[in-house]
Design a protein around this motif. Sequence first.
Motif, mmCIF file in Angstrom:
data_model
loop_
_atom_site.group_PDB
_atom_site.id
_atom_site.type_symbol
_atom_site.label_atom_id
_atom_site.label_comp_id
_atom_site.label_asym_id
_atom_site.label_seq_id
_atom_site.Cartn_x
_atom_site.Cartn_y
_atom_site.Cartn_z
ATOM 1 N N ARG A 225 97.463 19.409 23.924
ATOM 2 C CA ARG A 225 97.306 18.154 24.659
ATOM 3 C C ARG A 225 98.663 17.525 24.983
ATOM 4 O O ARG A 225 98.839 16.921 26.040
ATOM 5 N N ARG A 226 99.613 17.676 24.054
ATOM 6 C CA ARG A 226 100.949 17.146 24.314
ATOM 7 C C ARG A 226 101.587 17.821 25.529
ATOM 8 O O ARG A 226 102.217 17.166 26.355
ATOM 9 N N VAL A 227 101.425 19.138 25.635
ATOM 10 C CA VAL A 227 101.996 19.866 26.764
ATOM 11 C C VAL A 227 101.312 19.448 28.066
ATOM 12 O O VAL A 227 101.959 19.200 29.079
ATOM 13 N N LEU A 228 99.977 19.373 28.056
ATOM 14 C CA LEU A 228 99.243 18.976 29.256
ATOM 15 C C LEU A 228 99.569 17.537 29.644
ATOM 16 O O LEU A 228 99.667 17.211 30.838
ATOM 17 N N THR A 229 99.764 16.685 28.657
ATOM 18 C CA THR A 229 100.134 15.296 28.933
ATOM 19 C C THR A 229 101.522 15.221 29.536
ATOM 20 O O THR A 229 101.787 14.405 30.431
ATOM 21 N N PHE A 230 102.420 16.073 29.071
ATOM 22 C CA PHE A 230 103.763 16.134 29.655
ATOM 23 C C PHE A 230 103.697 16.468 31.139
ATOM 24 O O PHE A 230 104.413 15.890 31.962
ATOM 25 N N LEU A 231 102.819 17.389 31.497
ATOM 26 C CA LEU A 231 102.701 17.793 32.897
ATOM 27 C C LEU A 231 102.067 16.695 33.745
ATOM 28 O O LEU A 231 102.423 16.519 34.918
ATOM 29 N N ASN A 232 101.132 15.927 33.158
ATOM 30 C CA ASN A 232 100.462 14.865 33.927
ATOM 31 C C ASN A 232 100.015 13.759 32.983
ATOM 32 O O ASN A 232 98.846 13.687 32.600
ATOM 33 N N PRO A 233 100.926 12.874 32.566
ATOM 34 C CA PRO A 233 100.566 11.821 31.610
ATOM 35 C C PRO A 233 99.514 10.856 32.146
ATOM 36 O O PRO A 233 98.744 10.268 31.379
ATOM 37 N N GLU A 234 99.449 10.669 33.475
ATOM 38 C CA GLU A 234 98.483 9.733 34.058
ATOM 39 C C GLU A 234 97.049 10.241 33.986
ATOM 40 O O GLU A 234 96.113 9.487 34.265
ATOM 41 N N SER A 235 96.867 11.505 33.588
ATOM 42 C CA SER A 235 95.505 12.035 33.485
ATOM 43 C C SER A 235 94.745 11.400 32.322
ATOM 44 O O SER A 235 93.520 11.393 32.313
ATOM 45 N N ASP A 236 95.455 10.857 31.346
ATOM 46 C CA ASP A 236 94.819 10.181 30.208
ATOM 47 C C ASP A 236 95.681 8.977 29.817
ATOM 48 O O ASP A 236 96.305 8.965 28.755
ATOM 49 N N PRO A 237 95.717 7.946 30.671
ATOM 50 C CA PRO A 237 96.663 6.842 30.451
ATOM 51 C C PRO A 237 96.391 6.021 29.202
ATOM 52 O O PRO A 237 97.304 5.396 28.663
ATOM 53 N N LEU A 238 95.154 5.995 28.714
ATOM 54 C CA LEU A 238 94.838 5.208 27.529
ATOM 55 C C LEU A 238 94.750 6.062 26.264
ATOM 56 O O LEU A 238 94.499 5.538 25.185
ATOM 57 N N GLY A 239 94.967 7.366 26.428
ATOM 58 C CA GLY A 239 94.898 8.266 25.286
ATOM 59 C C GLY A 239 96.207 9.001 25.074
ATOM 60 O O GLY A 239 97.225 8.411 24.709
ATOM 61 N N ALA A 240 96.188 10.309 25.346
ATOM 62 C CA ALA A 240 97.358 11.139 25.067
ATOM 63 C C ALA A 240 98.568 10.762 25.920
ATOM 64 O O ALA A 240 99.708 10.987 25.517
ATOM 65 N N GLY A 241 98.326 10.197 27.107
ATOM 66 C CA GLY A 241 99.439 9.841 27.987
ATOM 67 C C GLY A 241 100.045 8.469 27.724
ATOM 68 O O GLY A 241 101.043 8.100 28.345
ATOM 69 N N TRP A 242 99.457 7.723 26.796
ATOM 70 C CA TRP A 242 99.897 6.331 26.543
ATOM 71 C C TRP A 242 101.372 6.255 26.133
ATOM 72 O O TRP A 242 102.133 5.444 26.660
ATOM 73 N N ASN A 243 101.786 7.106 25.183
ATOM 74 C CA ASN A 243 103.156 7.043 24.669
ATOM 75 C C ASN A 243 104.200 7.210 25.761
ATOM 76 O O ASN A 243 105.146 6.418 25.876
ATOM 77 N N ILE A 244 104.013 8.259 26.577
ATOM 78 C CA ILE A 244 104.997 8.556 27.614
ATOM 79 C C ILE A 244 105.016 7.468 28.683
ATOM 80 O O ILE A 244 106.083 7.040 29.151
ATOM 81 N N ILE A 245 103.841 7.003 29.088
ATOM 82 C CA ILE A 245 103.768 5.966 30.125
ATOM 83 C C ILE A 245 104.468 4.700 29.657
ATOM 84 O O ILE A 245 105.275 4.103 30.388
ATOM 85 N N GLN A 246 104.189 4.267 28.428
ATOM 86 C CA GLN A 246 104.820 3.053 27.910
ATOM 87 C C GLN A 246 106.313 3.245 27.677
ATOM 88 O O GLN A 246 107.100 2.314 27.860
ATOM 89 N N SER A 247 106.694 4.444 27.280
ATOM 90 C CA SER A 247 108.107 4.723 27.074
ATOM 91 C C SER A 247 108.889 4.630 28.384
ATOM 92 O O SER A 247 109.949 3.994 28.451
ATOM 93 N N LYS A 248 108.352 5.231 29.422
ATOM 94 C CA LYS A 248 109.027 5.171 30.729
ATOM 95 C C LYS A 248 109.032 3.754 31.286
ATOM 96 O O LYS A 248 109.994 3.335 31.944
ATOM 97 N N ALA A 249 107.973 3.008 30.991
ATOM 98 C CA ALA A 249 107.931 1.608 31.428
ATOM 99 C C ALA A 249 109.024 0.796 30.738
ATOM 100 O O ALA A 249 109.690 -0.049 31.354
ATOM 101 N N ALA A 250 109.226 1.041 29.449
ATOM 102 C CA ALA A 250 110.263 0.328 28.700
ATOM 103 C C ALA A 250 111.651 0.684 29.219
ATOM 104 O O ALA A 250 112.504 -0.198 29.414
ATOM 105 N N ILE A 251 111.879 1.971 29.470
ATOM 106 C CA ILE A 251 113.188 2.406 29.972
ATOM 107 C C ILE A 251 113.467 1.796 31.346
ATOM 108 O O ILE A 251 114.558 1.272 31.603
ATOM 109 N N GLY A 252 112.455 1.843 32.224
ATOM 110 C CA GLY A 252 112.647 1.315 33.575
ATOM 111 C C GLY A 252 112.821 -0.190 33.611
ATOM 112 O O GLY A 252 113.611 -0.722 34.418
ATOM 113 N N SER A 253 112.133 -0.901 32.726
ATOM 114 C CA SER A 253 112.203 -2.360 32.754
ATOM 115 C C SER A 253 113.537 -2.897 32.271
ATOM 116 O O SER A 253 113.893 -4.048 32.532
#
Length: 385
Positions: A225-253
Amino acid sequence: MKSLIAAVTGARLGSRPALGRREPIWQRIHVDPWLLLLILVLATVAGFVLYSASGMNMALLYRQAAAYCVGLAVMLVIAQFQPRFMERWVPAAYILCVLLLVAVELVGVQAKGAQRWLSIPGLMRFQPSELVKLVMPMVVAWYLARHALPPTLKSICITLAIILVPVVLILKQPDLGTSLLVAIAGLFALLMAGLRWRYIIGALLLLAPLATAMWFFVMHEYQKRRVLTFLNPESDPLGAGWNIIQSKAAIGSGGVFGKGWLQGTQSHLDFLPEGHTDFIIAVLAEEFGLVGVCLLLVVYLLIIARGFYITLQAQDTFSKLLAGSVTLTFFIYVMVNIGMVSGILPVVGVPLPLISYGGTSLVTLLAGFGILMSIHTHRKWMVQR
C-alpha cells in the motif's frame, strides 16, 4: 599487556611527539573538530525543531538530549580505539548481531504489528537491527580487505551471503526499510572495493525480476500500500495517502522564509502525523521555509564531504572501505528521508539523521562518526602490514 594498550590507544611503543611540539587537544583525544562542530550544529537544530514538532513537550526534548549525550559519549569512546583493534573484533560483533536478531525472532517484543525489539527487564528495550546498520559495513570491509581487489566472483558471492543473513532476519520482523538500509550499507562497501562494471550491470539487470519477486513473495500488504500510495497518494486521501498529502502541504505552505518558529499549522493542529520522527523535515520546511531546508542540506553536505575527505586520507584498505561505506550510508539516510517526505520516494520509515526523535538510531549514527574519527586521527600511528 603493552601490545593491548598500544592497540587501543593507537600509540606505538617508544613513539613520542617531536621535541617542542605539542599536539592539539582534539588530536590527543582523537576527535575530528570539524565533524564534531557540524554534529553539534545539527543537535542545536534538532532541539529547536523537536520542541516545536512535539507541541513544546519538554519531557521528549530531555529524552532526546539524554540520547545525544549517550551517543556523543559512545562516539568519543569508539574514537579512542585504533582501526586495527576494531578490525580484530568485527567477526565477533557480526556473530553477536546475528544471534540478537535470532533472539528477536524467538523472544522479541511486539509493538504496532511488528516484532523488532529485545527487552532487558528493568533496564531498557532496544532494536538490534540498528546495531546491524553499524556492523554491516565493518564486516564487509573486514572480509574484502583480506582478499584480492577488485573482488572476484567468489568474493562477491561470499560477501552477498554475509549481507543476506541479517537482511533476511530483519525482513521477518517485518522491517523492509531497515533491511534495505542494512543491505545498502554492505553493498556500498562492496562497491568501494572496485567492483567491476560487468558485475554492476548484471546486478542492475536483475533488479526488475528481483523487485517482482519481492512484491509477490516478500512484501506485506501494508508495504504494498505504501508503494501504491507513493504512485498516487490522492487515490486514498483520508487513508494511506494522508501522510504524504499533509507532508507536501506543510512543505509548500512554508514558502521561501517559512511561517516562523512555533507558528506551523500542519503540525500544531495535528494534521501532520509523526511530525517529530519521520516527517520532521516537513515541520522544519513549514516554519523555516526553503531557506531553512537549504541551510540544513548545506550542513549535511559538509558532513558528507568531510567523510569523503577522511576516506581519501585513510591509510589501509579496511579503513578506506569502512569510511567510504559509512559516509555513503549516511548520505542514503538523508536522501531517503527527504525523498519520502517530499513524495519522491515511497514511505519506508527512515528518520532524518541526527534530527528526528529516536534514541537507538541516534546513538548508532554517532557511533559511526566515532569510527570516522578513529580512522582519521589514528593515521600517523599506522604501521604498514
